[in-house]
Design a protein around this motif. Structure first.
Motif, PDB file in Angstrom:
ATOM      1  N   ALA A 220      31.160  53.003  40.997  1.00 48.23           N
ATOM      2  CA  ALA A 220      30.228  51.903  40.739  1.00 48.23           C
ATOM      3  C   ALA A 220      30.484  51.252  39.386  1.00 48.23           C
ATOM      4  O   ALA A 220      29.577  51.013  38.611  1.00 48.23           O
ATOM      5  N   HIS A 221      31.725  51.012  39.114  1.00 52.94           N
ATOM      6  CA  HIS A 221      32.095  50.389  37.834  1.00 52.94           C
ATOM      7  C   HIS A 221      33.580  50.111  37.884  1.00 52.94           C
ATOM      8  O   HIS A 221      34.230  50.369  38.899  1.00 52.94           O
ATOM      9  N   LYS A 222      34.127  49.663  36.819  1.00 54.66           N
ATOM     10  CA  LYS A 222      35.561  49.364  36.806  1.00 54.66           C
ATOM     11  C   LYS A 222      36.374  50.597  37.192  1.00 54.66           C
ATOM     12  O   LYS A 222      36.156  51.682  36.652  1.00 54.66           O
ATOM     13  N   ALA A 223      37.289  50.427  38.109  1.00 51.46           N
ATOM     14  CA  ALA A 223      38.039  51.574  38.614  1.00 51.46           C
ATOM     15  C   ALA A 223      39.128  52.003  37.637  1.00 51.46           C
ATOM     16  O   ALA A 223      39.916  51.165  37.184  1.00 51.46           O
ATOM     17  N   PRO A 224      39.176  53.289  37.282  1.00 45.50           N
ATOM     18  CA  PRO A 224      40.230  53.779  36.379  1.00 45.50           C
ATOM     19  C   PRO A 224      41.560  53.948  37.116  1.00 45.50           C
ATOM     20  O   PRO A 224      41.590  54.192  38.320  1.00 45.50           O
ATOM     21  N   TRP A 225      42.651  53.823  36.397  1.00 41.51           N
ATOM     22  CA  TRP A 225      43.977  54.040  36.952  1.00 41.51           C
ATOM     23  C   TRP A 225      44.198  55.524  37.242  1.00 41.51           C
ATOM     24  O   TRP A 225      43.628  56.387  36.581  1.00 41.51           O
ATOM     25  N   TYR A 226      45.033  55.754  38.208  1.00 39.47           N
ATOM     26  CA  TYR A 226      45.514  57.120  38.395  1.00 39.47           C
ATOM     27  C   TYR A 226      46.772  57.333  37.549  1.00 39.47           C
ATOM     28  O   TYR A 226      47.589  56.417  37.385  1.00 39.47           O
ATOM     29  N   TYR A 227      46.933  58.557  37.065  1.00 44.15           N
ATOM     30  CA  TYR A 227      48.138  58.960  36.348  1.00 44.15           C
ATOM     31  C   TYR A 227      48.684  60.221  36.987  1.00 44.15           C
ATOM     32  O   TYR A 227      47.968  60.943  37.677  1.00 44.15           O
ATOM     33  N   LYS A 228      49.959  60.476  36.751  1.00 42.74           N
ATOM     34  CA  LYS A 228      50.467  61.817  37.037  1.00 42.74           C
ATOM     35  C   LYS A 228      51.398  62.234  35.900  1.00 42.74           C
ATOM     36  O   LYS A 228      51.781  61.416  35.061  1.00 42.74           O
TER      37      LYS A 228
ATOM     38  N   TYR B 256      49.049  70.285  33.672  1.00 38.31           N
ATOM     39  CA  TYR B 256      49.786  70.480  34.911  1.00 38.31           C
ATOM     40  C   TYR B 256      49.351  71.821  35.484  1.00 38.31           C
ATOM     41  O   TYR B 256      49.225  72.795  34.755  1.00 38.31           O
ATOM     42  N   ASN B 257      49.115  71.888  36.795  1.00 37.96           N
ATOM     43  CA  ASN B 257      48.567  73.072  37.464  1.00 37.96           C
ATOM     44  C   ASN B 257      47.059  73.144  37.319  1.00 37.96           C
ATOM     45  O   ASN B 257      46.424  74.017  37.889  1.00 37.96           O
ATOM     46  N   LEU B 258      46.493  72.295  36.503  1.00 38.07           N
ATOM     47  CA  LEU B 258      45.096  72.436  36.131  1.00 38.07           C
ATOM     48  C   LEU B 258      44.326  71.252  36.673  1.00 38.07           C
ATOM     49  O   LEU B 258      43.166  71.343  37.009  1.00 38.07           O
ATOM     50  N   LEU B 259      44.997  70.136  36.718  1.00 41.35           N
ATOM     51  CA  LEU B 259      44.402  68.916  37.256  1.00 41.35           C
ATOM     52  C   LEU B 259      45.049  68.656  38.606  1.00 41.35           C
ATOM     53  O   LEU B 259      46.127  69.160  38.897  1.00 41.35           O
ATOM     54  N   PRO B 260      44.385  67.851  39.443  1.00 37.46           N
ATOM     55  CA  PRO B 260      45.023  67.470  40.707  1.00 37.46           C
ATOM     56  C   PRO B 260      46.315  66.698  40.438  1.00 37.46           C
ATOM     57  O   PRO B 260      46.568  66.258  39.312  1.00 37.46           O
ATOM     58  N   GLU B 261      47.102  66.537  41.462  1.00 36.86           N
ATOM     59  CA  GLU B 261      48.388  65.826  41.336  1.00 36.86           C
ATOM     60  C   GLU B 261      48.231  64.493  40.612  1.00 36.86           C
ATOM     61  O   GLU B 261      48.945  64.193  39.686  1.00 36.86           O
ATOM     62  N   LYS B 262      47.262  63.699  41.090  1.00 40.79           N
ATOM     63  CA  LYS B 262      46.965  62.461  40.379  1.00 40.79           C
ATOM     64  C   LYS B 262      45.540  62.518  39.863  1.00 40.79           C
ATOM     65  O   LYS B 262      44.654  63.063  40.516  1.00 40.79           O
ATOM     66  N   PHE B 263      45.365  61.978  38.683  1.00 40.15           N
ATOM     67  CA  PHE B 263      44.078  62.127  37.996  1.00 40.15           C
ATOM     68  C   PHE B 263      43.875  60.897  37.114  1.00 40.15           C
ATOM     69  O   PHE B 263      44.826  60.174  36.817  1.00 40.15           O
ATOM     70  N   THR B 264      42.645  60.692  36.698  1.00 37.10           N
ATOM     71  CA  THR B 264      42.347  59.525  35.862  1.00 37.10           C
ATOM     72  C   THR B 264      42.293  59.930  34.398  1.00 37.10           C
ATOM     73  O   THR B 264      42.201  61.117  34.067  1.00 37.10           O
ATOM     74  N   MET B 265      42.328  58.939  33.554  1.00 35.56           N
ATOM     75  CA  MET B 265      42.264  59.177  32.108  1.00 35.56           C
ATOM     76  C   MET B 265      40.976  59.928  31.721  1.00 35.56           C
ATOM     77  O   MET B 265      41.035  60.897  30.968  1.00 35.56           O
TER      78      MET B 265
ATOM     79  N   GLU C  41      47.851  52.407  41.175  1.00 35.58           N
ATOM     80  CA  GLU C  41      46.749  52.718  42.065  1.00 35.58           C
ATOM     81  C   GLU C  41      45.523  53.062  41.235  1.00 35.58           C
ATOM     82  O   GLU C  41      45.626  53.761  40.218  1.00 35.58           O
ATOM     83  N   THR C  42      44.372  52.589  41.669  1.00 33.32           N
ATOM     84  CA  THR C  42      43.134  52.910  40.952  1.00 33.32           C
ATOM     85  C   THR C  42      42.216  53.746  41.827  1.00 33.32           C
ATOM     86  O   THR C  42      42.353  53.778  43.043  1.00 33.32           O
TER      87      THR C  42
END
Lengths: 256, 256
Positions: free
Chosen positions: A230-238, A180-189, A224-225
DNA sequence: CCAAAAGTGTTTAAAATACACCCATGC
DNA sequence: GCATGGGTGTATTTTAAACACTTTTGG
């Protein structure tokens, strides 16, 4: 207040404002381009790099002093900081550097609380590189990020302090949430995994990492992904802020 | 030096000898009769108990100051001590207690470095109860052991410091060896197990404990058993000092 | 010979690690 | 349609926890 006035005031009357013989040094870690960075100041005339540091106001909690220093150098607020060690070698001061600095600043001072020995408390923080506006202090002519693998020569025992902070950060990764504070609000695995890999400086298994980090419950998957890959879209997490804060205090215990 | 002279000297000229605004407090744990104990001082006139503490000489490493304080209160030398936290609340000082103390000592002092706020660094140590000769300092009229479950009212935030020290001790038990200086030269497996159980305040499985503690390699079994017990005689063990010291630095990692 | 407590396993459960297969997307 | 990288599940190994039986000694 002009520069000279500010300097001489600090050397002559700083002890009326601050506690004596004790300082705080901050190790400000940032994450960018999959690299772990540290924010350093370049001390005028000493030609050496230093940790951003400062002093404790007479009526201020030391934790507040650390946060104030962080804010002054980065503009950032509300960041989790943690003391990790006290450095107290009697030789950790250098009167010559101060005298050189004052001479170059055109100020003549023969006695000062600043010439004395300081015990310093190391605080570490993890911040969002992209939101930081590095600001130098009056003793410095530059403030910039350095890759953790490419640290320049540093003042006094500052390199030692930095090493200890890194060790501490790595050791705490298993017990405290990070990001938290280090990654954007939503980020992928994959993004959060890269962060962990960068801090630990080693590769982690994609599948096992996901199981563990989800097992802590600090993440919430969004409906939301990521688009345009150019490949399978990863999920977003928060982050689940409630659980994140709780884990910050109480620890969470998992091994990487 | 007589008592009054010593007191007034400390209040009036202590700042020439010691660093200002910073102190060290020691949490000295002892083990006796299968109980975990803490050594406390009784502050004159304040009628409250306090942690043994002191100040840092101007040219002294803080670790050395902690060891010096330990030696002054217990007579013990060569004990492993460890800083665990810095306490820095701005309200952690009490001028009234000092004034009361000075008044009762018959000394009149209106200004002193001792009336200022102090940031204190907590150090913890584990010592052999039976080898300790508790000695009070000039500010105290008693120095004695208390059971960890029966702690009296304490000055300022000292109770909080003590709690933090205990938490820290328990948490570190998995990573640092414990027992040297605390157990007799040679001891049995049930004895060292009792020590761990006392610190952790919980029962451990006899057989699993033995497997793990032997797995660390810090113990050497002697060719000798305990005599005069009405059951199977346990072996004596002693610490393998080389491996013990190594584990103190590097950690050893096992779970209880 | 019995109670008490220690020595030495084994069995079971949980957790960490390694690994395999399928899926979605852009070129 | 295939290369790339993500999602999910399973086998394997390692480690921790629970538990059983035997041994020694004083009374």
């Amino acid at each position: 207040m002009n520069f000279d006035k500010e300097i001489s005031d600090h050397y002559l009357r700083g002890h009326e404002k601050y506690l004596r013989n004790i300082s705080v040094d901050c190790i400000i870690f940032g994450f960018h381009d999959n690299e772990l960075k540290v924010l350093l100041l370049h001390a005028r005339y000493a030609m050496l790099w230093a940790l951003p540091g400062g002093f404790i106001n007479k009526a201020e909690h030391m934790d507040e002093a650390a946060k104030r220093i962080l804010k002054e150098r980065t503009g950032l607020d509300e960041i989790y900081m943690q003391q990790f060690h006290v450095f107290s070698a009697p030789e950790r001061f250098n009167k010559k550097i101060h005298q050189q600095f004052l001479k170059n600043a055109g100020v003549i001072i023969s006695e000062s609380w600043m010439f004395e020995r300081f015990i310093t408390v190391g605080y570490s923080a993890l911040v969002d590189f992209s939101r930081v506006q590095p600001v130098a202090d009056v003793f410095s002519n530059a403030c910039q990020w350095f890759n953790i693998h490419d640290i320049p020569e540093m003042m006094l025992d500052h390199r030692n302090i930095l090493n200890k902070a890194l060790e501490n950060l790595q050791a705490q990764l298993n017990y405290h949430p990070v990001g938290y504070n280090l990654l954007p609000e939503k980020f992928t695995m994959p993004e959060i995994q890269k962060l962990y890999e960068t801090i630990l400086d080693k590769k982690l298994d994609r599948r096992n990492f996901q199981r563990k980090i989800l097992g802590t419950g600090i993440l919430k998957r969004l409906n939301e992904t990521k688009k345009g890959v150019a490949h399978k879209a990863p999920w977003y997490y928060k982050f689940d802020l409630r659980k994140y804060q709780k884990a910050l205090k109480g620890g969470m215990g998992f091994e990487l």
